[in-house]
Scaffold this motif. Structure first.
Motif, PDB file in Angstrom:
ATOM      1  N   UNK A 133       0.639  -0.912   0.047  1.00  5.40           N
ATOM      2  CA  UNK A 133       0.017   0.068   0.111  1.00  5.40           C
ATOM      3  C   UNK A 133       0.845   1.236   0.014  1.00  5.40           C
ATOM      4  N   UNK A 134       2.235   1.238   0.058  1.00  6.24           N
ATOM      5  CA  UNK A 134       3.099   2.335   0.132  1.00  6.24           C
ATOM      6  C   UNK A 134       4.351   1.916   0.008  1.00  6.24           C
ATOM      7  N   UNK A 135       5.141   2.635  -0.940  1.00  8.28           N
ATOM      8  CA  UNK A 135       6.569   2.396  -1.434  1.00  8.28           C
ATOM      9  C   UNK A 135       7.341   3.782  -0.868  1.00  8.28           C
ATOM     10  N   UNK A 136       8.507   3.416  -0.351  1.00 12.93           N
ATOM     11  CA  UNK A 136       9.430   4.490  -0.073  1.00 12.93           C
ATOM     12  C   UNK A 136       9.962   5.118  -1.209  1.00 12.93           C
ATOM     13  N   UNK A 137       9.986   6.571  -1.210  1.00 14.96           N
ATOM     14  CA  UNK A 137      10.762   7.259  -2.227  1.00 14.96           C
ATOM     15  C   UNK A 137      11.835   8.270  -1.667  1.00 14.96           C
ATOM     16  N   UNK A 138      12.012   8.952  -2.448  1.00 12.59           N
ATOM     17  CA  UNK A 138      13.271   9.890  -2.258  1.00 12.59           C
ATOM     18  C   UNK A 138      13.237  10.524  -0.847  1.00 12.59           C
ATOM     19  N   UNK A 139      12.087  10.942  -0.283  1.00  9.30           N
ATOM     20  CA  UNK A 139      11.759  11.425   0.991  1.00  9.30           C
ATOM     21  C   UNK A 139      12.320  10.668   2.025  1.00  9.30           C
ATOM     22  N   UNK A 140      12.206   9.352   2.004  1.00 10.56           N
ATOM     23  CA  UNK A 140      12.706   8.320   2.944  1.00 10.56           C
ATOM     24  C   UNK A 140      11.360   7.404   3.656  1.00 10.56           C
ATOM     25  N   UNK A 141      12.017   6.762   4.552  1.00 11.59           N
ATOM     26  CA  UNK A 141      10.963   6.169   5.309  1.00 11.59           C
ATOM     27  C   UNK A 141      10.131   6.845   6.248  1.00 11.59           C
ATOM     28  N   UNK A 142      10.375   7.806   6.953  1.00 15.73           N
ATOM     29  CA  UNK A 142       9.636   8.574   7.709  1.00 15.73           C
ATOM     30  C   UNK A 142       8.783   9.182   7.024  1.00 15.73           C
ATOM     31  N   UNK A 143       8.942   9.530   5.863  1.00 15.05           N
ATOM     32  CA  UNK A 143       7.891  10.429   5.030  1.00 15.05           C
ATOM     33  C   UNK A 143       7.027   9.225   4.445  1.00 15.05           C
ATOM     34  N   UNK A 144       7.302   8.139   4.152  1.00 18.42           N
ATOM     35  CA  UNK A 144       6.403   6.917   3.789  1.00 18.42           C
ATOM     36  C   UNK A 144       5.557   6.829   4.952  1.00 18.42           C
ATOM     37  N   UNK A 145       5.933   6.501   6.093  1.00 12.68           N
ATOM     38  CA  UNK A 145       5.106   5.974   7.208  1.00 12.68           C
ATOM     39  C   UNK A 145       4.118   7.359   7.554  1.00 12.68           C
ATOM     40  N   UNK A 146       4.628   8.459   7.461  1.00  5.34           N
ATOM     41  CA  UNK A 146       3.944   9.419   7.902  1.00  5.34           C
ATOM     42  C   UNK A 146       2.319   9.824   6.807  1.00  5.34           C
ATOM     43  N   UNK A 147       2.837   9.296   5.571  1.00  2.24           N
ATOM     44  CA  UNK A 147       1.724   9.456   4.483  1.00  2.24           C
ATOM     45  C   UNK A 147       0.734   8.075   4.831  1.00  2.24           C
ATOM     46  N   UNK A 148       1.242   7.171   5.032  1.00  3.51           N
ATOM     47  CA  UNK A 148       0.276   6.146   5.442  1.00  3.51           C
ATOM     48  C   UNK A 148      -0.633   6.333   6.841  1.00  3.51           C
ATOM     49  N   UNK A 149      -0.010   7.011   7.611  1.00  2.95           N
ATOM     50  CA  UNK A 149      -0.635   7.459   8.791  1.00  2.95           C
ATOM     51  C   UNK A 149      -1.639   8.328   8.560  1.00  2.95           C
TER      52      UNK A 149
END
Length: 274
Positions: free
Chosen positions: A175-191
């Protein structure tokens, strides 16, 4: 040691000193934590490769560890480069035409050509590496292990494109993939997004197949646990022996308190999905 941001430069330096190895840190201004000043250190600019080499010669150093994050993932501006470094950058201008990991490997060859052996943080401080199995009391159940297996396969596919190390899986669906912004940004987007159904939500981080682990190893710490808990994840899975763990006792305490699993997947299991 060339030190970026975060806790790992200090943790690796502490491990080296405990092992009786003298260590000098070259902290990147605007990135490295002031805590490096507890060690022999200098502060350098982002583009000051020649200053780092002069420091290595002055300290009679043979090994170089590159560790720590960068808030800004960019090449140095011309205003940040002195004449010696400008000539070096121009000589290796093709660095700018490759992906992130290609750039790191080529930068490592620049250092190695000048007599330094580039050493991974995991080699310098093996006690920081993630073990196989669970850290803490929580163990993934059958549904979570199916999500982990799906995440490992997806993370390897994603990493082949030099795009990121991590994915979030719900059930067996990415449901989400890490991009250039990194893992924290991916997790925040999921949240921030509506939560999908279908099973446990799991963060899986794997080294990219093209990744040189001496230069850029996946890492987790207590902040990773707190972010995962806030996002409603059931747990985190990473590659055992190829992931750095910061402040392990605090990480385990945070994971146990949140009811999250932190799982080290055996390297041979990861390789089978590559």
């Amino acid at each position: 040691m060339l030190a970026g941001g975060g806790r790992f430069p200090v943790l690796v330096a502490e491990a080296a000193r405990a092992a009786g190895r003298p260590v000098t840190l070259a902290g990147i201004r605007g990135e490295a934590d002031p805590a490096i000043e507890a060690f022999d250190h200098v502060w350098i600019g982002r583009g000051h490769v020649s200053r780092l080499m002069r420091l290595a010669r002055a300290r009679n150093a043979r090994d170089l560890v590159i560790v720590g994050g960068m808030k800004e993932r960019r090449m140095p501006r011309l205003s940040e480069i002195d004449l010696a470094d400008l000539l070096l950058v121009l000589r290796h201008w093709r660095l700018l035409t490759h992906g992130e990991d290609g750039i790191l490997r080529r930068i490592a060859r620049v250092f190695e050509a000048r007599g330094l052996r580039v050493v991974g943080a995991g080699e310098a401080a093996p006690e920081l590496l993630m073990p196989a199995g669970a850290l803490g009391r929580v163990v993934p159940d059958a549904a979570a292990r199916a999500a982990i297996a799906a995440g490992v396969e997806a993370a390897h596919r994603h990493g082949r494109g030099d795009l990121g190390q991590g994915v979030i899986v719900v059930g067996t669906t990415v449901v989400a993939k890490e991009g250039w912004a990194g893992t924290d940004a991916m997790v925040a987007g999921f949240a921030a997004a509506p939560k999908p159904s279908g099973g446990p939500a799991v963060l899986v981080k794997c080294p990219k197949p093209i990744q040189d682990l001496r230069l850029d190893m996946p890492a987790i710490g207590p902040d990773t646990i707190r972010s995962a808990a806030a996002a409603g994840l059931a747990g985190i899975a990473v590659m055992a022996g190829a992931t750095l763990v910061a402040d392990r006792a605090d990480l385990v305490a945070a994971a146990d308190a949140a009811g999250l699993f932190v799982w080290g997947v055996a390297r041979e299991t990861m390789g089978a999905t590559a």
